[in-house]
Write a protein that holds these residues in place. Structure first.
Motif, PDB file in Angstrom:
ATOM      1  N   ILE A  38       0.821  -1.219   0.000  1.00 42.52           N
ATOM      2  CA  ILE A  38       0.000   0.000   0.000  1.00 42.52           C
ATOM      3  C   ILE A  38       0.855   1.268   0.000  1.00 42.52           C
ATOM      4  CG2 ILE A  38      -2.028  -1.123   0.995  1.00 42.52           C
ATOM      5  CD1 ILE A  38      -1.307   0.232   3.695  1.00 42.52           C
ATOM      6  N   GLY A  39       2.165   1.097  -0.228  1.00 41.38           N
ATOM      7  CA  GLY A  39       3.027   2.256  -0.428  1.00 41.38           C
ATOM      8  C   GLY A  39       3.731   2.802   0.790  1.00 41.38           C
ATOM      9  N   THR A  40       3.851   2.006   1.851  1.00 39.90           N
ATOM     10  CA  THR A  40       4.547   2.460   3.053  1.00 39.90           C
ATOM     11  C   THR A  40       6.045   2.248   2.897  1.00 39.90           C
ATOM     12  OG1 THR A  40       2.630   1.802   4.358  1.00 39.90           O
ATOM     13  CG2 THR A  40       4.660   2.230   5.573  1.00 39.90           C
ATOM     14  N   GLU A  41       6.815   3.296   3.204  1.00 40.08           N
ATOM     15  CA  GLU A  41       8.281   3.203   3.173  1.00 40.08           C
ATOM     16  C   GLU A  41       8.853   2.806   4.529  1.00 40.08           C
ATOM     17  OE1 GLU A  41      10.031   6.323  -0.061  1.00 40.08           O
ATOM     18  OE2 GLU A  41       9.695   7.076   1.955  1.00 40.08           O
ATOM     19  N   ARG A  42       8.280   3.383   5.585  1.00 32.59           N
ATOM     20  CA  ARG A  42       8.812   3.143   6.925  1.00 32.59           C
ATOM     21  C   ARG A  42       7.750   3.478   7.956  1.00 32.59           C
ATOM     22  NH1 ARG A  42      10.819   8.143   9.195  1.00 32.59           N
ATOM     23  NH2 ARG A  42      10.580   9.774   7.651  1.00 32.59           N
ATOM     24  N   TYR A  43       7.985   2.983   9.177  1.00 32.42           N
ATOM     25  CA  TYR A  43       7.084   3.332  10.269  1.00 32.42           C
ATOM     26  C   TYR A  43       7.819   3.271  11.599  1.00 32.42           C
ATOM     27  CZ  TYR A  43       6.377  -1.743  11.080  1.00 32.42           C
ATOM     28  OH  TYR A  43       6.542  -3.075  11.326  1.00 32.42           O
ATOM     29  N   ILE A  44       7.257   3.967  12.574  1.00 31.71           N
ATOM     30  CA  ILE A  44       7.811   4.028  13.924  1.00 31.71           C
ATOM     31  C   ILE A  44       6.732   3.588  14.903  1.00 31.71           C
ATOM     32  CG2 ILE A  44       8.725   5.543  15.741  1.00 31.71           C
ATOM     33  CD1 ILE A  44       9.684   7.422  13.457  1.00 31.71           C
ATOM     34  N   ILE A  45       7.114   2.738  15.845  1.00 32.42           N
ATOM     35  CA  ILE A  45       6.232   2.372  16.943  1.00 32.42           C
ATOM     36  C   ILE A  45       6.841   2.964  18.214  1.00 32.42           C
ATOM     37  CG2 ILE A  45       5.203   0.506  18.290  1.00 32.42           C
ATOM     38  CD1 ILE A  45       4.116   0.679  15.415  1.00 32.42           C
ATOM     39  N   ASP A  46       6.118   3.890  18.831  1.00 27.46           N
ATOM     40  CA  ASP A  46       6.548   4.563  20.058  1.00 27.46           C
ATOM     41  C   ASP A  46       5.970   3.793  21.239  1.00 27.46           C
ATOM     42  OD1 ASP A  46       6.856   6.211  22.271  1.00 27.46           O
ATOM     43  OD2 ASP A  46       6.064   8.000  21.294  1.00 27.46           O
ATOM     44  N   LEU A  47       6.835   3.123  21.994  1.00 26.42           N
ATOM     45  CA  LEU A  47       6.386   2.287  23.108  1.00 26.42           C
ATOM     46  C   LEU A  47       6.221   3.062  24.407  1.00 26.42           C
ATOM     47  CD1 LEU A  47       8.598  -0.809  22.252  1.00 26.42           C
ATOM     48  CD2 LEU A  47       6.134  -0.543  21.893  1.00 26.42           C
ATOM     49  N   VAL A  48       6.609   4.316  24.422  1.00 29.54           N
ATOM     50  CA  VAL A  48       6.398   5.180  25.587  1.00 29.54           C
ATOM     51  C   VAL A  48       5.103   5.969  25.403  1.00 29.54           C
ATOM     52  CG1 VAL A  48       7.314   7.087  26.962  1.00 29.54           C
ATOM     53  CG2 VAL A  48       8.872   5.338  26.081  1.00 29.54           C
ATOM     54  N   LEU A  53       3.505   5.817  13.762  1.00 24.31           N
ATOM     55  CA  LEU A  53       3.700   6.817  12.720  1.00 24.31           C
ATOM     56  C   LEU A  53       4.097   6.099  11.443  1.00 24.31           C
ATOM     57  CD1 LEU A  53       5.019   7.872  15.599  1.00 24.31           C
ATOM     58  CD2 LEU A  53       5.428   9.896  14.241  1.00 24.31           C
ATOM     59  N   TYR A  54       3.379   6.361  10.377  1.00 27.18           N
ATOM     60  CA  TYR A  54       3.637   5.704   9.097  1.00 27.18           C
ATOM     61  C   TYR A  54       3.964   6.750   8.045  1.00 27.18           C
ATOM     62  CZ  TYR A  54       1.799   1.485  11.168  1.00 27.18           C
ATOM     63  OH  TYR A  54       1.609   0.396  11.981  1.00 27.18           O
ATOM     64  N   TYR A  55       4.906   6.422   7.177  1.00 30.22           N
ATOM     65  CA  TYR A  55       5.348   7.328   6.134  1.00 30.22           C
ATOM     66  C   TYR A  55       5.226   6.624   4.794  1.00 30.22           C
ATOM     67  CZ  TYR A  55       7.333   9.614  10.193  1.00 30.22           C
ATOM     68  OH  TYR A  55       7.496  10.218  11.426  1.00 30.22           O
ATOM     69  N   GLY A  56       4.462   7.227   3.893  1.00 32.58           N
ATOM     70  CA  GLY A  56       4.262   6.654   2.572  1.00 32.58           C
ATOM     71  C   GLY A  56       5.313   7.127   1.584  1.00 32.58           C
ATOM     72  N   SER A  57       5.433   6.408   0.492  1.00 31.60           N
ATOM     73  CA  SER A  57       6.424   6.736  -0.530  1.00 31.60           C
ATOM     74  C   SER A  57       6.141   8.063  -1.227  1.00 31.60           C
ATOM     75  CB  SER A  57       6.505   5.612  -1.565  1.00 31.60           C
ATOM     76  OG  SER A  57       5.223   5.377  -2.122  1.00 31.60           O
ATOM     77  N   ASN A  58       4.924   8.566  -1.092  1.00 25.99           N
ATOM     78  CA  ASN A  58       4.575   9.851  -1.703  1.00 25.99           C
ATOM     79  C   ASN A  58       4.549  10.975  -0.656  1.00 25.99           C
ATOM     80  OD1 ASN A  58       2.381   9.007  -0.295  1.00 25.99           O
ATOM     81  ND2 ASN A  58       0.958   9.020  -2.009  1.00 25.99           N
ATOM     82  N   ASP A  59       5.305  10.793   0.429  1.00 25.68           N
ATOM     83  CA  ASP A  59       5.442  11.768   1.524  1.00 25.68           C
ATOM     84  C   ASP A  59       4.180  11.945   2.359  1.00 25.68           C
ATOM     85  OD1 ASP A  59       8.125  12.215   0.990  1.00 25.68           O
ATOM     86  OD2 ASP A  59       7.684  13.835  -0.408  1.00 25.68           O
ATOM     87  N   HIS A  60       3.226  11.055   2.233  1.00 29.64           N
ATOM     88  CA  HIS A  60       2.063  11.103   3.102  1.00 29.64           C
ATOM     89  C   HIS A  60       2.436  10.510   4.454  1.00 29.64           C
ATOM     90  CE1 HIS A  60      -1.007  11.248  -0.435  1.00 29.64           C
ATOM     91  NE2 HIS A  60      -0.338  12.355  -0.280  1.00 29.64           N
ATOM     92  N   THR A  61       1.816  11.024   5.501  1.00 26.33           N
ATOM     93  CA  THR A  61       2.073  10.528   6.844  1.00 26.33           C
ATOM     94  C   THR A  61       0.773  10.198   7.559  1.00 26.33           C
ATOM     95  OG1 THR A  61       2.060  12.760   7.766  1.00 26.33           O
ATOM     96  CG2 THR A  61       4.194  11.888   7.094  1.00 26.33           C
TER      97      THR A  61
END
Length: 138
Positions: A38-48, A53-61
């Motif tokens: 679905i076009g996701t480049e990277r993501y962050i899981i904040d455990l605190v 947070l998800y970042y798409g290849s077209n700079d969508h967040t």
């Protein structure tokens, strides 16, 4: 700051994959594959802060809640214990929630998955980190 919000389908799929993963119904490789499709480049899981947070290849967040009953993160980062939890997860010895509990006990405050870079980086309170390449890239 100009944040490009992504479409509702993308948000629905991200939330679905997160729930399925937490329920133990899909594995990390399956999550990565589905997010990539679905076009996701990277993501962050904040455990605190319990955010994702998800970042798409077209700079969508997309920023949303991470619905996990997390204990307090340990003060000291233990990269060896993070690695053991990753290995057990890769060998299907533990599910995602158990992995998260072990990562938190090992001092992981958040982790970032680079789908296109084929790696995940786990961080501690002081910037300590463990870099884990996806199995197919080792």
């Amino acid at each position: 700051m100009d944040i490009k919000i992504i479409n509702t389908y993308y948000i629905k799929m991200i939330n679905e994959y997160s729930l399925l993963s937490l329920a133990g119904k899909i594995t990390f490789p399956e999550v990565v594959k589905k997010l990539s499709e679905i076009g996701t480049e990277r993501y962050i899981i904040d455990l605190v802060g319990l955010k994702k947070l998800y970042y798409g290849s077209n700079d969508h967040t997309y920023i949303g809640p991470f619905d996990f009953d997390a204990p307090k993160v340990a003060q000291k980062f233990n990269a060896e214990e993070i690695k053991k939890a990753i290995t057990d997860s890769q060998q299907n010895k533990i599910n995602y929630q158990t992995f998260l509990h072990r990562a938190i006990a090992a001092g992981c405050t958040h982790y970032e998955v680079f789908i296109t870079g084929k790696k995940a980086i786990y961080f501690g309170r002081d910037g300590s980190q463990h870099i884990e390449l996806f199995p197919s890239t080792k």
